[in-house]
Motif scaffolding. Structure first.
Motif, PDB file in Angstrom:
ATOM      1  N   ASP A   3      32.213  38.444  36.455  1.00 38.27           N
ATOM      2  CA  ASP A   3      32.447  37.027  36.206  1.00 38.27           C
ATOM      3  C   ASP A   3      32.922  36.336  37.473  1.00 38.27           C
ATOM      4  OD1 ASP A   3      31.766  37.251  33.533  1.00 38.27           O
ATOM      5  OD2 ASP A   3      33.821  37.517  32.862  1.00 38.27           O
ATOM      6  N   GLN A   4      32.409  35.136  37.692  1.00 37.78           N
ATOM      7  CA  GLN A   4      32.827  34.328  38.826  1.00 37.78           C
ATOM      8  C   GLN A   4      34.099  33.582  38.442  1.00 37.78           C
ATOM      9  OE1 GLN A   4      31.153  34.073  41.904  1.00 37.78           O
ATOM     10  NE2 GLN A   4      30.022  35.810  41.108  1.00 37.78           N
ATOM     11  N   VAL A   5      35.039  33.506  39.383  1.00 37.72           N
ATOM     12  CA  VAL A   5      36.305  32.825  39.143  1.00 37.72           C
ATOM     13  C   VAL A   5      36.676  31.978  40.354  1.00 37.72           C
ATOM     14  CG1 VAL A   5      37.211  34.556  37.539  1.00 37.72           C
ATOM     15  CG2 VAL A   5      37.620  34.814  39.983  1.00 37.72           C
ATOM     16  N   SER A   6      37.626  31.081  40.125  1.00 36.14           N
ATOM     17  CA  SER A   6      38.161  30.273  41.209  1.00 36.14           C
ATOM     18  C   SER A   6      39.679  30.390  41.166  1.00 36.14           C
ATOM     19  CB  SER A   6      37.740  28.811  41.034  1.00 36.14           C
ATOM     20  OG  SER A   6      38.305  28.012  42.057  1.00 36.14           O
ATOM     21  N   HIS A   7      40.286  30.521  42.345  1.00 42.33           N
ATOM     22  CA  HIS A   7      41.742  30.637  42.454  1.00 42.33           C
ATOM     23  C   HIS A   7      42.226  29.550  43.402  1.00 42.33           C
ATOM     24  CE1 HIS A   7      45.654  32.290  43.641  1.00 42.33           C
ATOM     25  NE2 HIS A   7      45.622  32.942  42.483  1.00 42.33           N
ATOM     26  N   ASP A   8      43.352  28.899  43.067  1.00 42.33           N
ATOM     27  CA  ASP A   8      43.873  27.800  43.888  1.00 42.33           C
ATOM     28  C   ASP A   8      44.116  28.202  45.339  1.00 42.33           C
ATOM     29  OD1 ASP A   8      43.804  26.204  41.661  1.00 42.33           O
ATOM     30  OD2 ASP A   8      45.969  26.113  41.388  1.00 42.33           O
ATOM     31  N   LYS A   9      44.569  29.421  45.560  1.00 44.99           N
ATOM     32  CA  LYS A   9      44.904  29.863  46.925  1.00 44.99           C
ATOM     33  C   LYS A   9      43.746  30.580  47.615  1.00 44.99           C
ATOM     34  CE  LYS A   9      48.286  32.631  49.473  1.00 44.99           C
ATOM     35  NZ  LYS A   9      49.494  33.464  49.372  1.00 44.99           N
ATOM     36  N   TYR A  10      43.040  31.476  46.875  1.00 45.30           N
ATOM     37  CA  TYR A  10      42.033  32.351  47.492  1.00 45.30           C
ATOM     38  C   TYR A  10      40.609  31.818  47.429  1.00 45.30           C
ATOM     39  CZ  TYR A  10      46.007  35.503  46.986  1.00 45.30           C
ATOM     40  OH  TYR A  10      47.253  36.059  47.026  1.00 45.30           O
ATOM     41  N   GLY A  11      40.344  30.827  46.576  1.00 48.97           N
ATOM     42  CA  GLY A  11      39.014  30.235  46.482  1.00 48.97           C
ATOM     43  C   GLY A  11      38.136  30.941  45.469  1.00 48.97           C
ATOM     44  N   LEU A  12      36.826  30.970  45.750  1.00 47.82           N
ATOM     45  CA  LEU A  12      35.857  31.571  44.837  1.00 47.82           C
ATOM     46  C   LEU A  12      35.869  33.081  44.943  1.00 47.82           C
ATOM     47  CD1 LEU A  12      32.821  29.187  45.346  1.00 47.82           C
ATOM     48  CD2 LEU A  12      34.437  29.203  43.452  1.00 47.82           C
ATOM     49  N   GLY A  13      35.772  33.738  43.791  1.00 49.94           N
ATOM     50  CA  GLY A  13      35.776  35.191  43.787  1.00 49.94           C
ATOM     51  C   GLY A  13      34.992  35.751  42.626  1.00 49.94           C
ATOM     52  N   ARG A  14      35.000  37.078  42.529  1.00 50.23           N
ATOM     53  CA  ARG A  14      34.245  37.790  41.497  1.00 50.23           C
ATOM     54  C   ARG A  14      35.138  38.892  40.939  1.00 50.23           C
ATOM     55  NH1 ARG A  14      30.836  42.400  41.699  1.00 50.23           N
ATOM     56  NH2 ARG A  14      31.336  42.596  43.898  1.00 50.23           N
ATOM     57  N   ILE A  15      35.272  38.923  39.603  1.00 49.67           N
ATOM     58  CA  ILE A  15      36.074  39.969  38.961  1.00 49.67           C
ATOM     59  C   ILE A  15      35.317  41.293  39.068  1.00 49.67           C
ATOM     60  CG2 ILE A  15      37.024  40.799  36.776  1.00 49.67           C
ATOM     61  CD1 ILE A  15      37.485  37.890  36.005  1.00 49.67           C
ATOM     62  N   ILE A  16      35.998  42.316  39.593  1.00 53.97           N
ATOM     63  CA  ILE A  16      35.348  43.618  39.738  1.00 53.97           C
ATOM     64  C   ILE A  16      35.926  44.664  38.801  1.00 53.97           C
ATOM     65  CG2 ILE A  16      34.527  43.216  42.082  1.00 53.97           C
ATOM     66  CD1 ILE A  16      36.924  44.787  43.118  1.00 53.97           C
ATOM     67  N   ALA A  17      37.114  44.401  38.214  1.00 58.01           N
ATOM     68  CA  ALA A  17      37.707  45.349  37.267  1.00 58.01           C
ATOM     69  C   ALA A  17      38.773  44.651  36.433  1.00 58.01           C
ATOM     70  CB  ALA A  17      38.316  46.536  38.000  1.00 58.01           C
ATOM     71  N   VAL A  18      38.957  45.168  35.211  1.00 61.20           N
ATOM     72  CA  VAL A  18      40.020  44.676  34.331  1.00 61.20           C
ATOM     73  C   VAL A  18      40.896  45.859  33.957  1.00 61.20           C
ATOM     74  CG1 VAL A  18      40.538  43.597  32.112  1.00 61.20           C
ATOM     75  CG2 VAL A  18      38.530  42.861  33.401  1.00 61.20           C
ATOM     76  N   GLU A  19      42.205  45.699  34.096  1.00 61.14           N
ATOM     77  CA  GLU A  19      43.154  46.768  33.790  1.00 61.14           C
ATOM     78  C   GLU A  19      43.823  46.500  32.441  1.00 61.14           C
ATOM     79  OE1 GLU A  19      45.857  46.900  37.048  1.00 61.14           O
ATOM     80  OE2 GLU A  19      44.332  47.513  38.474  1.00 61.14           O
ATOM     81  N   GLN A  20      43.175  46.879  31.349  1.00 54.39           N
ATOM     82  CA  GLN A  20      43.711  46.802  29.988  1.00 54.39           C
ATOM     83  C   GLN A  20      44.416  45.484  29.696  1.00 54.39           C
ATOM     84  OE1 GLN A  20      46.177  50.258  29.572  1.00 54.39           O
ATOM     85  NE2 GLN A  20      44.438  51.633  29.443  1.00 54.39           N
TER      86      GLN A  20
END
Length: 45
Positions: A3-20
């Motif tokens: 999933d593509q995401v946006s973060h106020d500090k880091y900008g555009l990113g991509r989720i690579i793993a979810v920890e429970q």
């Protein structure tokens, strides 16, 4: 998971793993960050 995401500090990113539903690993270009729930400043695109 890619999933593509946006973060106020880091900008555009991509989720690579979810920890429970405790944290997500997000790749922002060359950097990868672990962001803990409730995922402040992170918005799914």
């Amino acid at each position: 998971m890619s999933d593509q995401v946006s973060h106020d500090k880091y900008g555009l990113g991509r989720i690579i793993a979810v920890e429970q539903n405790l944290a997500v690993l997000v790749e922002f270009g060359a950097e990868t960050y672990r962001i803990a729930a409730p995922y402040p400043k992170l918005v799914k695109l």
